[in-house]
Design a protein around this motif. Structure first.
Motif, PDB file in Angstrom:
ATOM      1  N   ALA A 543     -10.411   9.097 -19.538  1.00  0.00           N
ATOM      2  CA  ALA A 543      -9.293   8.477 -20.255  1.00  0.00           C
ATOM      3  C   ALA A 543      -8.065   9.365 -20.288  1.00  0.00           C
ATOM      4  CB  ALA A 543      -9.721   8.155 -21.685  1.00  0.00           C
ATOM      5  N   LEU A 544      -8.119  10.472 -19.597  1.00  0.00           N
ATOM      6  CA  LEU A 544      -7.017  11.426 -19.641  1.00  0.00           C
ATOM      7  C   LEU A 544      -5.742  10.784 -19.098  1.00  0.00           C
ATOM      8  CD1 LEU A 544      -6.914  14.388 -20.550  1.00  0.00           C
ATOM      9  CD2 LEU A 544      -7.122  15.050 -18.164  1.00  0.00           C
ATOM     10  N   LEU A 545      -4.753  10.654 -19.972  1.00  0.00           N
ATOM     11  CA  LEU A 545      -3.451  10.094 -19.609  1.00  0.00           C
ATOM     12  C   LEU A 545      -3.554   8.682 -19.026  1.00  0.00           C
ATOM     13  CD1 LEU A 545      -1.944  13.307 -18.026  1.00  0.00           C
ATOM     14  CD2 LEU A 545      -1.315  12.312 -20.202  1.00  0.00           C
ATOM     15  N   ALA A 546      -4.479   7.902 -19.571  1.00  0.00           N
ATOM     16  CA  ALA A 546      -4.663   6.549 -19.060  1.00  0.00           C
ATOM     17  C   ALA A 546      -3.459   5.658 -19.372  1.00  0.00           C
ATOM     18  CB  ALA A 546      -5.924   5.936 -19.665  1.00  0.00           C
ATOM     19  N   ASN A 547      -2.768   5.967 -20.463  1.00  0.00           N
ATOM     20  CA  ASN A 547      -1.636   5.129 -20.870  1.00  0.00           C
ATOM     21  C   ASN A 547      -0.332   5.665 -20.283  1.00  0.00           C
ATOM     22  OD1 ASN A 547      -1.977   7.386 -22.475  1.00  0.00           O
ATOM     23  ND2 ASN A 547      -0.746   6.536 -24.132  1.00  0.00           N
ATOM     24  N   SER A 548      -0.312   5.856 -18.987  1.00  0.00           N
ATOM     25  CA  SER A 548       0.850   6.449 -18.326  1.00  0.00           C
ATOM     26  C   SER A 548       2.086   5.570 -18.490  1.00  0.00           C
ATOM     27  CB  SER A 548       0.542   6.634 -16.844  1.00  0.00           C
ATOM     28  OG  SER A 548       1.630   7.221 -16.181  1.00  0.00           O
ATOM     29  N   GLN A 549       3.226   6.225 -18.709  1.00  0.00           N
ATOM     30  CA  GLN A 549       4.483   5.501 -18.860  1.00  0.00           C
ATOM     31  C   GLN A 549       5.490   6.021 -17.851  1.00  0.00           C
ATOM     32  OE1 GLN A 549       6.032   5.145 -22.803  1.00  0.00           O
ATOM     33  NE2 GLN A 549       4.024   5.279 -23.766  1.00  0.00           N
ATOM     34  N   GLU A 550       6.309   5.122 -17.356  1.00  0.00           N
ATOM     35  CA  GLU A 550       7.327   5.506 -16.380  1.00  0.00           C
ATOM     36  C   GLU A 550       8.324   6.476 -17.010  1.00  0.00           C
ATOM     37  OE1 GLU A 550       7.869   4.938 -13.124  1.00  0.00           O
ATOM     38  OE2 GLU A 550       5.857   4.080 -13.087  1.00  0.00           O
ATOM     39  N   GLY A 551       8.619   7.533 -16.280  1.00  0.00           N
ATOM     40  CA  GLY A 551       9.634   8.481 -16.738  1.00  0.00           C
ATOM     41  C   GLY A 551       9.266   9.195 -18.011  1.00  0.00           C
ATOM     42  N   GLY A 552       7.959   9.247 -18.338  1.00  0.00           N
ATOM     43  CA  GLY A 552       7.526   9.828 -19.604  1.00  0.00           C
ATOM     44  C   GLY A 552       7.268  11.319 -19.525  1.00  0.00           C
ATOM     45  N   MET A 553       6.946  11.861 -20.667  1.00  0.00           N
ATOM     46  CA  MET A 553       6.546  13.264 -20.789  1.00  0.00           C
ATOM     47  C   MET A 553       5.076  13.291 -21.190  1.00  0.00           C
ATOM     48  SD  MET A 553       9.417  15.198 -20.476  1.00  0.00           S
ATOM     49  CE  MET A 553       9.566  16.605 -21.557  1.00  0.00           C
ATOM     50  N   GLU A 554       4.407  14.355 -20.826  1.00  0.00           N
ATOM     51  CA  GLU A 554       2.997  14.506 -21.195  1.00  0.00           C
ATOM     52  C   GLU A 554       2.915  15.309 -22.484  1.00  0.00           C
ATOM     53  OE1 GLU A 554       0.659  15.938 -17.936  1.00  0.00           O
ATOM     54  OE2 GLU A 554       1.622  14.581 -16.497  1.00  0.00           O
ATOM     55  N   LEU A 555       2.346  14.676 -23.511  1.00  0.00           N
ATOM     56  CA  LEU A 555       2.268  15.267 -24.848  1.00  0.00           C
ATOM     57  C   LEU A 555       0.898  15.893 -25.064  1.00  0.00           C
ATOM     58  CD1 LEU A 555       3.074  15.597 -27.912  1.00  0.00           C
ATOM     59  CD2 LEU A 555       2.196  13.270 -28.227  1.00  0.00           C
ATOM     60  N   THR A 556       0.888  17.124 -25.550  1.00  0.00           N
ATOM     61  CA  THR A 556      -0.349  17.763 -26.003  1.00  0.00           C
ATOM     62  C   THR A 556      -0.255  17.959 -27.504  1.00  0.00           C
ATOM     63  OG1 THR A 556      -0.608  18.929 -23.902  1.00  0.00           O
ATOM     64  CG2 THR A 556      -1.871  19.740 -25.771  1.00  0.00           C
ATOM     65  N   LEU A 557      -1.124  17.275 -28.252  1.00  0.00           N
ATOM     66  CA  LEU A 557      -1.200  17.445 -29.700  1.00  0.00           C
ATOM     67  C   LEU A 557      -2.088  18.647 -30.003  1.00  0.00           C
ATOM     68  CD1 LEU A 557      -1.717  13.677 -30.514  1.00  0.00           C
ATOM     69  CD2 LEU A 557       0.322  14.985 -31.090  1.00  0.00           C
ATOM     70  N   TYR A 558      -1.662  19.474 -30.944  1.00  0.00           N
ATOM     71  CA  TYR A 558      -2.424  20.683 -31.243  1.00  0.00           C
ATOM     72  C   TYR A 558      -2.399  20.937 -32.746  1.00  0.00           C
ATOM     73  CZ  TYR A 558       2.095  23.103 -31.846  1.00  0.00           C
ATOM     74  OH  TYR A 558       3.332  23.490 -32.285  1.00  0.00           O
ATOM     75  N   THR A 559      -3.138  21.927 -33.209  1.00  0.00           N
ATOM     76  CA  THR A 559      -3.111  22.304 -34.623  1.00  0.00           C
ATOM     77  C   THR A 559      -2.535  23.709 -34.752  1.00  0.00           C
ATOM     78  OG1 THR A 559      -5.400  23.088 -34.471  1.00  0.00           O
ATOM     79  CG2 THR A 559      -5.044  20.855 -35.306  1.00  0.00           C
ATOM     80  N   LYS A 560      -1.698  23.887 -35.756  1.00  0.00           N
ATOM     81  CA  LYS A 560      -1.088  25.187 -35.993  1.00  0.00           C
ATOM     82  C   LYS A 560      -2.079  26.131 -36.664  1.00  0.00           C
ATOM     83  CE  LYS A 560       3.898  24.734 -36.569  1.00  0.00           C
ATOM     84  NZ  LYS A 560       4.966  25.176 -37.474  1.00  0.00           N
ATOM     85  N   THR A 561      -1.903  27.413 -36.391  1.00  0.00           N
ATOM     86  CA  THR A 561      -2.730  28.434 -37.037  1.00  0.00           C
ATOM     87  C   THR A 561      -2.594  28.358 -38.551  1.00  0.00           C
ATOM     88  OG1 THR A 561      -2.273  29.854 -35.139  1.00  0.00           O
ATOM     89  CG2 THR A 561      -3.220  30.903 -37.067  1.00  0.00           C
ATOM     90  N   SER A 562      -1.432  27.969 -39.031  1.00  0.00           N
ATOM     91  CA  SER A 562      -1.215  27.925 -40.476  1.00  0.00           C
ATOM     92  C   SER A 562      -1.757  26.645 -41.106  1.00  0.00           C
ATOM     93  CB  SER A 562       0.275  28.059 -40.787  1.00  0.00           C
ATOM     94  OG  SER A 562       1.012  27.056 -40.101  1.00  0.00           O
ATOM     95  N   MET A 563      -1.467  25.488 -40.526  1.00  0.00           N
ATOM     96  CA  MET A 563      -1.725  24.224 -41.212  1.00  0.00           C
ATOM     97  C   MET A 563      -3.034  23.554 -40.803  1.00  0.00           C
ATOM     98  SD  MET A 563      -0.603  22.589 -43.669  1.00  0.00           S
ATOM     99  CE  MET A 563       0.828  23.646 -43.837  1.00  0.00           C
TER     100      MET A 563
END
Length: 1019
Positions: A543-563
């Protein structure tokens, strides 16, 4: 010769036979004290049961209270121990071993209490590979959160626990035949799992689903498919010579974190050897910042890299990336079973490929026999629950330790949740889910609870309370026992389960005292709902990047060390902790490469006072748009990709000052951290609270580093040269007595404290910063004050970027600058970070200089040097001239612009009675107008000296500690007595890697650094 003169004090004494003089000779007071009026009549006193001892207790206290009231500091309340508890000695700390397991962070801890109040979290050194991160350090403050729930409620009314439990049982009984889901965090608790199984036996229409707010489902799916039980492969990086990571921030929160101690064990050069670390990633992470070689690469290419490393082809990879993959593969081949690959990709195929590769090579670093049990959620099951609530097929939802209304990505979930027949939330606060639930159970903090955890197969921890519950709360397990018809207290149930199934004859009391226990006992693995436990689901496989969009950017969601996942969003220590990479606090933001930002017209700029401002963007994915997200231009971000932190944007049960950032969970489609999105610039300028400008060292000698090859082949004078100064037109070392402006004292007598910081071992995690806050009552000042450069942290972790591809190339460029034209242009270029810079972290606190420039300029002698090497601050003497701050080359002094305690302008923990319970009574709370800074935790060193004196023994090496040194998970910070020639800090001082910060200034600091060594040699 004695004098026979007679002296007199008053004229009255000259009168013969004066009655007043005779009376005073016999009695100090001429008038009689009216004791009868004060104590009452004699008969009442004789009838009183109050003993003379008790009477003196009361009278003594009132006298003391009156004396205190006369002091400058106002006394609000003083409650004495009329009968003091045996286990509490006023002024002496007690420590309790415990464990935290909140579904995101798991650790074995020691809880420091003073007069019954938990005030600090420490590491439990009895636990193996135990990492107590910044969030765990800060969790003690969350105990005193004024927004906690104080009692259970049904609807809008508070009820008794008996009525609450009876109502739940009645509702569950009426719902027989309907689908009810018990949605919980990962408990990693064998006793809780057993209890849940008994509850489900009692109510068969209830099914248990585990939900991890930030999922590791694909890794657990791959492990389960290969090894037959659910878990996560564990890794000991101390056994690896070559580490290749593809999108796995294992020094951050990947698979629960906790890998830093093992990783650093092999990263400090020993006998000329250290491991080599290669990182492929999109976002700049802690792991990438610490890597020897970092390759920025979009998420869509990361799966190709995993397949290429594990035996597939390199087709489709950009040439530069393909070359780096070939080199990494060659190094893995050379390392054999001492090489390891890890990946954080949310893709079962990639996770399986890594497991198969490491197993086929017999990798010593991977452990599959004793898996981690800290992230057991399954994406397919959780998705089915979310969709079931929305469709109406699920009629009841009991949530424990999770907040799905806030974190589920389905836009209609909140409305559907309101329509459930049974909505019951176990929660510490009235969060987004609890605020909509029909029934809310107020739960205690882990420091008020009994429990257990099994973070890794065979490794157990016990949670014991360090304080009685502050409010009318009950544990989920207590309620579950009641609902199951069992009147036994949870403590009895827990102990009975341990003595029957885990301890195998060992002592329960010893296990509680230690807080940790190892056992090879095989416990039954309790599945949640096997029918829905789909491994190769569409949500996790391919399912990696299955919802591809034209002219899009690839987003990586992450967690901060603090929060982290946002559980402690109401914790001001964590909100104000600067991110290790961006150095920004009080926010989440899109991280974007400079080239992408330039193409979109996005900018970051510093205003007149140095504060950072930036543009906003809207981030869209299908019908979902997260609006007005600020952008930080991040050196090292892969082109075509962006990053965004989860855990922010909470508003329910969060005080106004802590309602920061945007909620990124709507973009967490299919609980997948990688998404294709479109990004559009929008109007407005965002104000960041960034404590460090995004500049480089400009070739300055602040971070000293060398390569492993030079370290092994060249003399230390080449790679760690002593600075030279000129005297009488001759170059002499700055350490020469001839270079001193001061007369030196004899420092060889008694204790002399030094602090060593190993730049190879510091990962930049920030646990030391929070530990310092807790130990030293460091105030939180808020976003606006941070923007004015008024951060109050006594300890900061500076982050530096290289201008070229490495700091070594920076140095060459600086040394080859010649002429005015070259100087004007190339020095300016050195201030611009590289597109893919090397990164270095450097903790900086007061350097406690033996020749301290602050001491010589203080007009009132408020700052002075102690015999033991510490630079002292006498707050009562300080008049706030700030000459010392101006004269400090390290900029480590903090001026109290305001009174931060009990001030409505700073509505954080110090502004309410509950929050102030966390304050350390050994350290004064500073008032406005004084200068403060690191004290090398003098209260801790003096206690160690006094304890040894009481016991009549010498102090052992390792007993002297500071808050930062005891909190450091990797051993980067070492504190001790350099006059003890057997101590570790003495050896550090005479190590070839040792240097002092800005040594050429001649301040002779008592803080030293160890030169950073990078393993840059490729196969």
């Amino acid at each position: 010769m004695a004098s026979n003169k007679k002296y007199w004090k008053s004229v009255e004494e000259l009168k013969e036979n004066s009655s007043i003089v005779e009376t005073l000779k016999q009695n100090e007071f001429v008038e009689e004290i009216p004791t009868d009026d004060f104590l009452g009549d004699k008969e009442t006193l004789e009838a009183s049961s109050t003993t003379r001892r008790d009477f003196l207790k009361y009278v003594g206290f009132t006298t003391a209270a009156a004396s205190l009231a006369a002091c400058e500091g106002p006394v609000i309340k003083s409650i004495p121990y009329v009968v003091a508890p045996d286990e509490i000695v006023p002024g002496v700390a007690n420590y309790y071993a415990s464990s935290i397991g909140d579904g995101f962070d798991f650790a074995n801890v020691l809880v420091k209490t003073r007069e019954g109040r938990p005030i600090k979290i420490e590491r439990n050194d009895l636990a193996k590979n135990n990492e107590v991160n910044a969030r765990v350090q800060a969790s003690v403050l969350s105990l005193y959160d004024k927004n906690r729930l104080m009692a259970p409620r049904v609807g809008d009314e508070e009820v008794s626990w008996d009525d609450f439990n009876a109502g739940v049982v009645a509702t569950l009984s009426q719902m027989t035949g309907k689908d009810v889901v018990l949605l919980t965090q990962t408990f990693a608790s064998p006793t809780t799992s057993k209890l849940i199984q008994e509850f489900i036996t009692q109510f068969p229409h209830v099914r248990h689903v585990v939900y991890d707010t930030v999922s590791s489902s694909e890794a657990a799916d791959a492990y389960q498919a290969k090894y037959g039980s659910r878990g996560l492969a564990d890794y000991d990086f101390s056994k690896a010579e070559v580490i290749v990571s593809v999108g796995a921030d294992f020094l951050g929160d990947w698979q629960g974190g906790g890998y830093s101690p093992g990783y650093i064990e092999n990263r400090v050069p020993k006998n000329g050897k250290m491991s080599r670390h290669i990182q492929f990633e999109a976002n700049m992470t802690l792991s990438g910042a610490n890597a020897d070689k970092r390759v920025p690469v979009k998420p869509s290419d990361q799966k190709k890299i995993v397949m290429a490393l594990t035996g597939g082809s390199m087709s489709g990879l950009p040439e530069g990336v393909a070359e780096a993959v070939r080199a990494a593969k060659a190094e893995l081949d050379r390392a054999g079973n001492k090489g390891v690959i890890v990946t954080g990709l949310p893709d079962v195929a990639a996770q399986s490929a890594v497991l198969n590769y490491n197993e086929s090579r017999g990798s010593m670093a991977m452990d599959t026999d004793k898996p981690r049990l800290t992230s057991m959620g399954n994406t397919a099951e959780v998705t089915a629950v979310m969709n079931g609530v929305v469709s109406g097929s699920i009629k009841g939802l009991i949530t424990v330790g999770v907040d799905p209304v806030y974190s589920f990505p389905h836009p209609s979930f909140a409305d559907a949740y309101k329509n459930l027949e049974l909505s019951l939330a176990f929660s510490m606060k009235e969060d987004a889910t609890a605020s909509l639930a029909k029934m809310v159970a107020a739960t205690p903090h882990y420091l008020e609870s009994w429990g257990d955890i099994q973070t890794k197969k065979g490794n157990f921890g016990i949670t014991q309370p360090a304080i009685r519950p502050l409010f009318n709360t009950k544990q989920f397990q207590e309620c579950l026992l009641k609902w199951s018809g069992n009147d036994k207290p949870y403590y009895d149930y827990l102990r009975e389960n341990w003595e029957t199934n885990i301890l195998a004859g060992a002592s329960w009391n010893k296990a509680v005292q230690d807080g940790v226990f190892e056992s090879d006992v095989e416990l039954e693995v309790l599945e949640t709902t096997p029918a829905l436990n789909t491994l190769e689901s569409s949500t996790s496989e391919g399912a990696l990047l299955a919802n591809s969009q034209e002219g899009g950017m690839e987003l990586t969601l992450y967690t901060k060390t603090s929060m982290g996942d946002g559980q402690q969003a109401n914790n001001p220590w964590l909100q104000e902790m600067p991110d290790p990479i961006t150095r920004a606090a009080w926010d989440n933001y899109v991280t974007m490469s400079a080239s992408d930002a330039e193409a979109m017209g996005i900018e970051n700029f510093n205003v007149a006072n140095g504060a950072l401002n930036g543009s906003y963007v809207n981030v869209s994915m299908g019908d979902v748009t997260v609006e007005n997200v600020p952008v930080i231009i991040q050196p090292g971000q892969a082109k075509g990709s962006i990053g965004l932190a989860l855990g922010y944007g909470k508003t329910a049960a969060i005080q106004t000052e802590m309602q920061t950032g945007v909620n990124a969970f709507p973009l967490y489609n299919n609980f997948n951290a990688v998404q294709n999105v479109s990004v559009t610039k929008t109007s407005g300028i965002h104000e960041f609270a960034c404590v460090q400008l995004q500049n480089t060292m400009m070739g300055r000698d602040i971070i000293r580093e060398t390569t492993l090859e030079i370290f092994n082949t060249k003399d230390a004078s080449v790679w760690n040269a002593m600075p030279m100064v000129s005297k009488d037109h001759k170059e002499i070392p700055v350490t020469s007595p001839d270079a001193d402006l001061w007369d030196s004292f004899d420092r060889s007598v008694g204790h002399h404290f030094n602090l060593s910081i190993d730049l190879n071992a510091c990962t930049g995690c920030g646990a030391c910063v929070i530990a310092c806050n807790a130990e030293n009552n460091v105030p939180v000042v808020g976003k606006n004050e941070i923007r004015k450069s008024r951060s109050m942290h006594w300890l900061r972790i500076d982050r530096y970027y290289s201008s070229q591809e490495s700091f070594a190339v920076d140095l060459d460029k600086k040394e080859n600058i010649s002429g005015l034209g070259s100087s004007l242009s190339e020095f300016g270029e050195l201030e611009q970070a590289s597109e893919n810079p090397q990164v270095a972290f450097q903790p900086v606190m007061c350097q406690h200089c033996n020749h301290a420039p602050c001491e010589t300029v203080c007009p009132v002698a408020a700052t002075s040097h102690g015999r033991q090497g510490q630079n002292h601050m006498a707050y009562n003497r300080c008049v706030g001239t700030r000459y010392c701050a101006n004269n400090c080359p390290y900029k480590v002094r903090r001026f109290n612009w305001f009174l931060y305690a009990e001030n409505d302008e700073f509505d954080y923990h110090m502004n309410n009675d509950l929050g102030r319970m966390v304050l350390n009574p050994d350290v004064v709370v500073r008032s406005r107008g004084v200068m403060e800074k690191c004290s090398m935790c003098i209260q801790m060193t003096q206690k160690t000296i006094l304890d040894a004196k009481r016991d009549g023994r010498p102090i052992k090496d390792g007993e002297f500690k500071t808050a930062c040194s005891s909190a450091c998970n990797t051993g980067a910070i070492v504190f001790g007595d350099v006059n003890d020639h057997e101590s570790e800090v003495y050896k550090k001082k005479h190590d070839d890697r040792m240097y002092h910060l800005l040594e050429a200034v001649g301040t002779k600091p008592n803080v030293m650094y160890q030169t950073q060594v990078r393993n840059t040699k490729e196969a």
